[in-house]
Each structure stands twice: as C-alpha cells, then as structure tokens.
Design a protein around this motif. Sequence first.
Motif, short mmCIF file in Angstrom:
data_model
loop_
_atom_site.label_atom_id
_atom_site.label_comp_id
_atom_site.label_asym_id
_atom_site.label_seq_id
_atom_site.Cartn_x
_atom_site.Cartn_y
_atom_site.Cartn_z
N LEU A 52 0.94 -1.28 0.12
CA LEU A 52 0.06 0.20 -0.37
C LEU A 52 1.14 1.29 -0.26
O LEU A 52 0.33 2.35 -0.36
N ALA A 53 1.99 1.28 0.60
CA ALA A 53 3.02 2.78 0.52
C ALA A 53 3.42 2.70 -0.46
O ALA A 53 3.66 3.98 -1.33
N ARG A 54 4.02 1.70 -1.69
CA ARG A 54 4.65 1.75 -2.96
C ARG A 54 3.09 2.46 -3.78
O ARG A 54 3.38 2.86 -4.98
N LEU A 55 1.93 1.66 -3.97
CA LEU A 55 0.93 2.52 -4.64
C LEU A 55 0.18 3.74 -4.40
O LEU A 55 -0.25 4.31 -4.93
N GLU A 56 0.49 3.94 -2.38
CA GLU A 56 -0.54 5.08 -2.18
C GLU A 56 0.51 6.87 -2.64
O GLU A 56 1.53 5.49 -2.64
N LEU A 57 -0.14 7.18 -2.89
CA LEU A 57 0.12 8.54 -3.00
C LEU A 57 0.45 9.78 -1.97
O LEU A 57 -0.78 9.83 -1.86
N PRO A 58 1.02 10.36 -1.24
CA PRO A 58 0.86 10.92 -0.42
C PRO A 58 -0.07 12.41 -1.03
O PRO A 58 -0.03 12.47 -2.42
N ASP A 59 -0.33 13.07 0.05
CA ASP A 59 -1.21 14.08 -0.37
C ASP A 59 -0.38 15.33 -0.59
O ASP A 59 -0.57 15.65 0.62
N LEU A 60 0.39 15.75 -1.81
CA LEU A 60 1.21 16.00 -2.12
C LEU A 60 1.25 18.19 -2.18
O LEU A 60 1.99 18.69 -1.47
N ALA A 61 -0.16 17.57 -2.32
CA ALA A 61 -0.84 19.06 -1.92
C ALA A 61 -0.98 19.84 -0.49
O ALA A 61 -0.51 20.79 -0.17
N GLU A 62 -1.44 18.84 0.35
CA GLU A 62 -0.80 19.01 1.61
C GLU A 62 0.34 19.24 2.43
O GLU A 62 0.71 19.80 3.31
N THR A 63 0.97 18.45 2.19
CA THR A 63 2.57 17.79 2.43
C THR A 63 3.31 18.36 2.14
O THR A 63 4.75 18.93 2.21
N GLY A 64 3.42 18.40 0.67
CA GLY A 64 4.48 18.66 0.05
C GLY A 64 5.42 18.31 -0.20
O GLY A 64 5.45 17.26 -0.25
N LEU A 65 6.21 18.12 -1.51
CA LEU A 65 7.67 17.43 -2.23
C LEU A 65 8.38 16.71 -1.10
O LEU A 65 8.45 15.76 -0.45
N GLU A 66 9.13 17.72 -0.51
CA GLU A 66 10.20 17.74 0.37
C GLU A 66 9.45 16.53 1.25
O GLU A 66 10.30 15.93 1.62
N ASP A 67 9.05 17.41 2.59
CA ASP A 67 8.13 16.18 3.32
C ASP A 67 7.90 14.85 2.84
O ASP A 67 7.92 13.48 3.52
#
Length: 215
Positions: free
Chosen positions: A72-87
Amino acid sequence: MCIRDSVTVQEEERQALARDLHDAFGQCLAAAGARAAAIELAAPHDREDLRADARGIEAVIASMRESLRGALARLELPDLAETGLEDALRGLVADWRGQLRSGPALHLDVAGDLADMPVTVAASLYRVAQELLTNALRHGRPSRIFLRVVRAETGARPVTLTLDDDGRGDVSRTASGTGRGLVGIRARLAALGGTLALTGTGNGIRACATVPTAG
C-alpha cells in the motif's frame, strides 16, 4: 492516448488498486487474526499444540499485514498538496530506513524551494524517486544510496533528481532494460518534457531525472 493521459490513467489505477487491497485484504486479515486469537484463548489447558498452531497462524497473518502495508505504501500517493514534495520524499526515505534496518544507508539532500511546483509534477517526481530507490535496492547490493533533489531558481526552474548507489550495477544492461520500472519513469518524464540519464560511476549507477517546473 497521449503519454500524459496514459500516466494519469496509470496513477488512477494504482489508487483504485490500493483501495481494493486495503478494503478487501485488510478486512480479511483482521478477521483471520481475530479468529486465531479466539482459538488460542479457548483452547483447553492440555492442548498446547492447538495454542501453538494458533500462534503460528497469528505470526503468518502479522507477516502478511506487513507485506500489505508495504504494498500500500508503494501504491498510495501522499497528499502532496498538503505535505509538499520535500516532506513526502523525507517520509519515503524514512519508510525505507524502517524496512531495511541493517541494510544500506540512505541519504536525502534537498536544495531549492520545492513548495510551489504543480502537484502533477511533484507527484511524478515522487514516483520517480520511489521507483529509482526500488531499482537500486532490488538489482544491486549497495551499502549507500544518495538521493539529491535540486530546483533551480531561474528560467524553467528545472528540478534535478539524482540517485547514486554503490551497488555495482551494470549501467549498460540497466539502460537497455525493458522492465516496467524504467519504462514508467521515462513515460512520466516525457509527459512533463523531462529526461532521464543513466551513467556508471565505477562502483555503481547514477540516475539523473530532470523536469522543467515553470512555463
């Protein structure tokens, strides 16, 4: 279908698969674990063999849960609008460190402001970093992996994402490979007007992805 559309469809399919795995397999594993725990508790005092079997089932289920969590960690995408790419990248590296424990040392260096780039670009760069890390760990035996992300401040403000490893990989074989990983990376970068370069460093491979983020 254009390259950009195919990449979007691929990302949507990943998210749908992650939801299906979480909902279906997650619930099944939870139910099986509860049943095994109930069997262990209800076993008669003279049936240590039954309790041992139940604990064995619980151990297998725990291992399957860990495998599911990694998938799931490999498939799911973080909420980049919330966390940002660096985080998000720091979280990705931290997750790998947690999984590897005594494995190769992972280093992340970020230079430049990654905050205001389009979410679609950030998502593709995250996937590229994810795939390059996976390739380095799967196809070599590195003791160190360095991931560096640099964003220029002028012009098209390109982001350069570089991964160096000392895993003794064969760059010519890797560069000419037709595996889905590199094919997917090239498709993502092409959709954004970016490029991927692979070079040998003498003791490993350097992968360098460059993407314009303005204009």
